[in-house]
Design a protein around this motif. Structure first.
Motif, mmCIF file in Angstrom:
data_model
loop_
_atom_site.group_PDB
_atom_site.id
_atom_site.type_symbol
_atom_site.label_atom_id
_atom_site.label_comp_id
_atom_site.label_asym_id
_atom_site.label_seq_id
_atom_site.Cartn_x
_atom_site.Cartn_y
_atom_site.Cartn_z
ATOM 1 N N TYR A 76 0.866 30.658 -23.474
ATOM 2 C CA TYR A 76 0.410 32.054 -23.419
ATOM 3 C C TYR A 76 -0.437 32.560 -24.667
ATOM 4 C CZ TYR A 76 -0.086 37.024 -23.346
ATOM 5 O OH TYR A 76 -0.635 38.144 -23.319
ATOM 6 N N CYS A 77 0.121 31.979 -25.761
ATOM 7 C CA CYS A 77 -0.401 32.363 -27.092
ATOM 8 C C CYS A 77 -1.721 31.855 -27.158
ATOM 9 C CB CYS A 77 0.665 32.209 -27.954
ATOM 10 S SG CYS A 77 2.056 33.575 -28.058
ATOM 11 N N VAL A 78 -1.755 30.347 -26.976
ATOM 12 C CA VAL A 78 -2.931 29.702 -26.951
ATOM 13 C C VAL A 78 -4.127 30.075 -26.071
ATOM 14 C CG1 VAL A 78 -4.020 27.298 -26.537
ATOM 15 C CG2 VAL A 78 -1.534 27.482 -27.636
ATOM 16 N N GLU A 79 -3.579 30.370 -24.928
ATOM 17 C CA GLU A 79 -4.695 31.050 -23.925
ATOM 18 C C GLU A 79 -5.220 32.499 -24.117
ATOM 19 O OE1 GLU A 79 -2.973 30.447 -20.201
ATOM 20 O OE2 GLU A 79 -3.298 28.348 -20.023
ATOM 21 N N ARG A 131 -7.400 35.457 -28.626
ATOM 22 C CA ARG A 131 -8.241 36.751 -28.774
ATOM 23 C C ARG A 131 -7.563 38.023 -28.930
ATOM 24 N NH1 ARG A 131 -8.100 35.569 -23.725
ATOM 25 N NH2 ARG A 131 -8.245 37.179 -21.975
ATOM 26 N N LEU A 132 -6.346 38.268 -28.035
ATOM 27 C CA LEU A 132 -5.842 39.415 -28.148
ATOM 28 C C LEU A 132 -5.277 39.904 -29.400
ATOM 29 C CD1 LEU A 132 -3.994 39.265 -24.653
ATOM 30 C CD2 LEU A 132 -6.106 40.200 -25.027
ATOM 31 N N PHE A 133 -5.178 38.923 -30.305
ATOM 32 C CA PHE A 133 -4.420 39.406 -31.628
ATOM 33 C C PHE A 133 -5.532 40.245 -32.453
ATOM 34 C CE2 PHE A 133 -1.619 35.848 -30.824
ATOM 35 C CZ PHE A 133 -0.189 36.370 -31.301
ATOM 36 N N LYS A 146 -4.653 46.945 -29.097
ATOM 37 C CA LYS A 146 -4.549 47.198 -27.574
ATOM 38 C C LYS A 146 -3.907 45.820 -27.350
ATOM 39 C CE LYS A 146 -6.554 48.080 -23.219
ATOM 40 N NZ LYS A 146 -7.787 48.605 -22.587
ATOM 41 N N GLY A 147 -5.034 44.790 -27.843
ATOM 42 C CA GLY A 147 -4.413 43.285 -27.650
ATOM 43 C C GLY A 147 -3.081 42.929 -27.900
ATOM 44 N N ARG A 148 -2.809 43.272 -28.963
ATOM 45 C CA ARG A 148 -1.238 43.234 -29.501
ATOM 46 C C ARG A 148 -0.299 43.678 -28.718
ATOM 47 N NH1 ARG A 148 -4.751 43.607 -34.368
ATOM 48 N NH2 ARG A 148 -3.893 45.845 -34.721
ATOM 49 N N ARG A 149 -0.335 44.831 -28.379
ATOM 50 C CA ARG A 149 0.382 45.313 -27.621
ATOM 51 C C ARG A 149 0.524 44.834 -26.008
ATOM 52 N NH1 ARG A 149 1.618 50.913 -28.644
ATOM 53 N NH2 ARG A 149 1.871 51.367 -26.448
ATOM 54 N N GLN A 150 -0.503 44.119 -25.802
ATOM 55 C CA GLN A 150 -0.482 43.473 -24.576
ATOM 56 C C GLN A 150 0.150 42.192 -24.711
ATOM 57 O OE1 GLN A 150 -1.845 44.484 -21.660
ATOM 58 N NE2 GLN A 150 -0.754 42.799 -20.709
ATOM 59 N N ILE A 151 -0.053 41.575 -25.748
ATOM 60 C CA ILE A 151 0.868 40.106 -26.080
ATOM 61 C C ILE A 151 2.210 40.384 -25.961
ATOM 62 C CG2 ILE A 151 1.262 38.627 -27.927
ATOM 63 C CD1 ILE A 151 -1.719 38.385 -28.834
#
Length: 213
Positions: free
Chosen positions: A78-81, A84-86, A90-95
């Motif tokens: 999941y982290c590899v795919e 970009r969310l990092f 908002k992306g970090r919260r999604q992670i």
């Protein structure tokens, strides 16, 4: 005829695995005899030796069954795919939300036998159990969570990251293992999914707050 014999063999293996898992979860691996397992599974006493090479082989097979979902490296993938969310808050919260969702699905997937997590909790303190937990859950789950925390916060404080990871894992593990009922193990015990979802929601909220996002 060969196909029929293969099906019978797989049927026997499945019942031995289930019987052993339930008994190990209830009593621990050391207190359960081969005769206990074959009696519960309704098979002949030599069935364990024939299908698993002995009790130790059966214990290992139970471990592999219990950890089959944890062995899939889903968090790492999941982290590899979704690297970009990092880049955004908002992306970090999604992670964080997504990784907790993955973990809680592995902790108690719908239809999972109640004995699975009870076995994990009881036998994790054994030498064999510690090795499995360290290899699979430690390296493939806790280490990934720690890396996520450090990347989100910009901190290299491993101890704080580990505390964050354990605060994610512990509530669901305790609930699904039904630790207070180990001495009175009931194979039919079920998890209340409504309560389980509420717990996951609170764990997610606390994790987001603790990560400062």
């Amino acid at each position: 005829m060969a196909t029929r014999n293969y099906r019978v063999s797989e049927y026997t293996k499945k019942h031995l695995l289930k019987a052993a898992g339930e008994l190990f979860a209830s009593r621990g691996t050391g207190a359960v005899t081969v005769r206990d397992i074959t009696g519960r599974a309704g098979t002949k006493p030599n069935a364990i030796s024939y299908h698993f090479g002995g009790k130790d082989g059966l214990i290992e097979a139970v471990w592999q069954y219990v950890l089959r979902r944890w062995n899939q490296n889903r968090l790492e993938q999941y982290c590899v795919e979704n690297d970009r969310l990092f880049a955004t808050r908002k992306g970090r919260r999604q992670i964080v939300t997504d990784t907790i969702d993955i973990i809680y699905e592995m902790l108690f997937a719908e239809g999972q036998e109640p004995w699975v997590n009870m076995f994990l909790l009881r036998t994790a303190i054994s030498a064999q159990g510690l090795e499995h937990v360290e290899t699979v859950i430690g390296r493939q789950v806790i280490d990934v969570l720690c890396r996520i925390f450090c990347r989100i916060t910009g901190s290299d404080d491993r101890d704080t990251a580990l505390c964050w990871a354990l605060n994610i894992l512990a509530p669901g593990a305790i609930l699904t293992a039904s630790s207070t009922d180990i001495s009175n193990f009931a194979p039919t015990r079920k998890i209340d999914y409504t309560f389980y979802c509420r717990l996951q929601s609170i764990v997610t909220r606390n994790a987001i707050l603790a990560a400062g996002i």
